[in-house]
Scaffold this active site. Structure first.
Site, mmCIF file in Angstrom:
data_model
loop_
_atom_site.group_PDB
_atom_site.id
_atom_site.type_symbol
_atom_site.label_atom_id
_atom_site.label_comp_id
_atom_site.label_asym_id
_atom_site.label_seq_id
_atom_site.Cartn_x
_atom_site.Cartn_y
_atom_site.Cartn_z
ATOM 1 N N LYS A 49 0.839 -1.208 0.000
ATOM 2 C CA LYS A 49 0.000 0.000 0.000
ATOM 3 C C LYS A 49 0.869 1.251 0.000
ATOM 4 C CE LYS A 49 -4.184 -1.737 0.302
ATOM 5 N NZ LYS A 49 -5.307 -1.483 -0.566
ATOM 6 N N LYS A 99 -1.652 -11.724 -8.987
ATOM 7 C CA LYS A 99 -2.852 -12.176 -8.289
ATOM 8 C C LYS A 99 -4.042 -11.343 -8.764
ATOM 9 C CE LYS A 99 -4.220 -10.452 -4.511
ATOM 10 N NZ LYS A 99 -4.422 -9.822 -3.217
ATOM 11 N N LYS A 154 -8.650 -6.219 -7.285
ATOM 12 C CA LYS A 154 -9.337 -4.987 -7.697
ATOM 13 C C LYS A 154 -8.336 -3.862 -7.892
ATOM 14 C CE LYS A 154 -12.451 -6.573 -4.381
ATOM 15 N NZ LYS A 154 -13.082 -6.480 -3.083
HETATM 16 P P1 TYM Z 1 -10.422 -8.767 0.471
HETATM 17 O O1 TYM Z 1 -11.660 -7.967 0.543
HETATM 18 O O2 TYM Z 1 -9.264 -8.210 -0.275
HETATM 19 O O3 TYM Z 1 -10.732 -10.184 -0.176
HETATM 20 C C1 TYM Z 1 -11.794 -11.017 0.280
HETATM 21 C C2 TYM Z 1 -11.370 -12.473 0.235
HETATM 22 O O4 TYM Z 1 -11.052 -12.871 -1.110
HETATM 23 C C3 TYM Z 1 -9.764 -13.477 -1.125
HETATM 24 N N1 TYM Z 1 -9.107 -13.176 -2.414
HETATM 25 C C4 TYM Z 1 -8.477 -14.073 -3.183
HETATM 26 N N2 TYM Z 1 -8.285 -15.394 -3.041
HETATM 27 C C5 TYM Z 1 -7.593 -16.051 -4.025
HETATM 28 N N3 TYM Z 1 -7.104 -15.426 -5.133
HETATM 29 C C6 TYM Z 1 -7.289 -14.105 -5.321
HETATM 30 N N4 TYM Z 1 -6.819 -13.510 -6.409
HETATM 31 C C7 TYM Z 1 -7.987 -13.369 -4.328
HETATM 32 N N5 TYM Z 1 -8.333 -12.059 -4.176
HETATM 33 C C8 TYM Z 1 -9.010 -11.963 -3.003
HETATM 34 C C9 TYM Z 1 -9.011 -12.831 0.028
HETATM 35 O O5 TYM Z 1 -7.924 -13.623 0.452
HETATM 36 C C10 TYM Z 1 -10.095 -12.734 1.068
HETATM 37 O O6 TYM Z 1 -10.239 -13.928 1.792
HETATM 38 N N6 TYM Z 1 -8.158 -8.116 4.887
HETATM 39 C C11 TYM Z 1 -9.240 -8.813 4.239
HETATM 40 C C12 TYM Z 1 -10.598 -8.549 4.870
HETATM 41 C C13 TYM Z 1 -10.717 -8.858 6.334
HETATM 42 C C14 TYM Z 1 -10.719 -10.144 6.951
HETATM 43 C C15 TYM Z 1 -10.949 -9.907 8.334
HETATM 44 C C16 TYM Z 1 -10.535 -11.433 6.469
HETATM 45 C C17 TYM Z 1 -10.939 -7.942 7.308
HETATM 46 N N7 TYM Z 1 -11.070 -8.575 8.532
HETATM 47 C C18 TYM Z 1 -11.020 -10.967 9.242
HETATM 48 C C19 TYM Z 1 -10.596 -12.485 7.381
HETATM 49 C C20 TYM Z 1 -10.826 -12.248 8.757
HETATM 50 C C21 TYM Z 1 -9.302 -8.355 2.786
HETATM 51 O O7 TYM Z 1 -8.851 -7.282 2.451
HETATM 52 O O8 TYM Z 1 -9.960 -9.194 1.945
#
Ligand code: TYM
Length: 329
Positions: free
Chosen positions: A118, A198, A201
């Protein structure tokens, strides 16, 4: 991995309302949210507090929060079998986050790969939330004393940090929280349309699940395939081709597709066309449900409110215990 956990364990995961749901979210995480809602007491959260670290548009935040709720329900979350809520509707999590910051060395946060990323990606908006982000994530999970956390592999470092924060808290104030464990799907890292990075967004290489059909088709037809192949007649490298790899999840003849690409029997265009058709067919029922849900915003809002209300007793019990242990009451 989940077979070693007690049957009554709680499951928690969060997803940011920071843009349209893509197939990386679904294959890497949401599929597991859906599967685990029958095995564990499952809680799923739309993490708007987290999304504020990169989105500062209130109207977009409101709209995307609803869209995310509709997407999760359309893909199979069932409010009768799990709890779905919005992070800011249970703001006690920010108190727990503050308490956790007092046992978290700054160095742990500065070393987090996502923070470094970031720092490079949004240098003009390097807000404090980006640094504290994983502490809020730890608080999210353990406020509910959850130990099962379905996520994609990109969240591994955050999960490890959550475990370290739990250990730091438990060793100072006594055994209070279980250490959360990440649970992965068979597609823990889904690559984007560029076939290299990967799917994400922020990179802009996503295949959205709920976009118009022609946009999905166009996106798939524009995917980078096997970069080592020059002519149609050259033997391909399906193990490196993301289009071929994605066929694993949208059909039952992956070996045939693999063989066709390997022997140059089928060309990239055909494989992409087939992927687009299969993906649209796979998501057709979810896309229909999504449109219905988005047409009834009041129903969506009621589901989310009810979810947050249902969690209050758990939150009150955890916070009373934590405050007492820390000498606050
Ligand atoms: P976020 O919103 O970026 O993504 C949501 C979920 O999708 C998974 N993901 C992927 N898995 C495989 N390949 C990809 N290309 C891919 N892109 C996204 C992410 O691993 C995620 O599981 N920090 C977290 C949100 C969060 C969270 C939490 C997760 C906040 N509090 C507590 C678990 C527990 C996030 O930004 O996910």
């Amino acid at each position: 991995m989940t077979s070693t956990l007690p049957a009554r364990a709680r499951c928690f995961s969060g997803i940011q309302p920071s843009g349209a749901v893509h197939i990386g979210n679904d294959l890497g995480a949401i599929r597991n949210y859906v599967a685990l809602q029958d095995r564990f007491e499952s809680i799923y959260c739309i993490v708007d507090f987290h999304a504020l670290t990169s989105t500062h548009d209130p109207e977009a935040m409101r709209q995307r929060t609803r869209e995310m709720a509709a997407a999760l329900l359309a893909l199979g979350l069932d409010p009768a079998r799990c709890t779905l809520f919005v992070q800011s509707h249970r703001p006690e999590v920010t108190e727990l986050m503050w308490l956790f910051t007092t046992v978290t060395p700054v160095g742990w946060l500065q070393r987090t790969p996502t923070y470094k990323e970031k720092r490079a990606n949004q240098p003009d908006d390097l807000n404090h939330g980006l640094l504290t982000y994983p502490v809020l994530q730890a608080a999210d999970i353990v406020l509910y004393k959850a130990s099962v956390v379905p996520v994609g592999k990109d969240q591994a470092a955050h999960l490890e940090l959550s475990r370290e924060i739990v250990r730091a808290f438990n060793s100072r104030y006594g055994e209070t929280f279980p250490e959360p464990q990440a649970v992965y799907t068979e597609a823990p890292v889904v690559l984007g349309t560029d076939g290299v990075k990967k799917m994400s967004k922020s990179v802009g290489n996503t295949i959205p699940v709920f976009a118009p059909e022609d946009e999905i088709r166009r996106t798939i037809m524009g995917m980078v395939t096997d970069t080592l192949r020059i002519r149609r007649t050259d033997p391909g490298h399906p193990e490196r081709c993301n289009v071929c790899q994605l066929h694993r999840f949208y059909g039952d003849d992956y070996e045939e597709i693999w063989e066709g690409e390997r022997t140059a029997r089928t060309g990239c265009v055909d494989t992409k066309k087939l992927l687009a058709e299969r993906l649209l067919r796979h998501y057709a029922p979810a896309r229909e449900r999504y449109a219905e849900l988005m047409a009834h915003p009041a129903t969506l809002d009621a589901i989310l409110e009810e979810g947050a209300d249902r969690l209050k007793p758990i939150v009150d019990a955890t916070m009373a215990e934590v405050r007492a242990k820390m000498g606050l009451r």
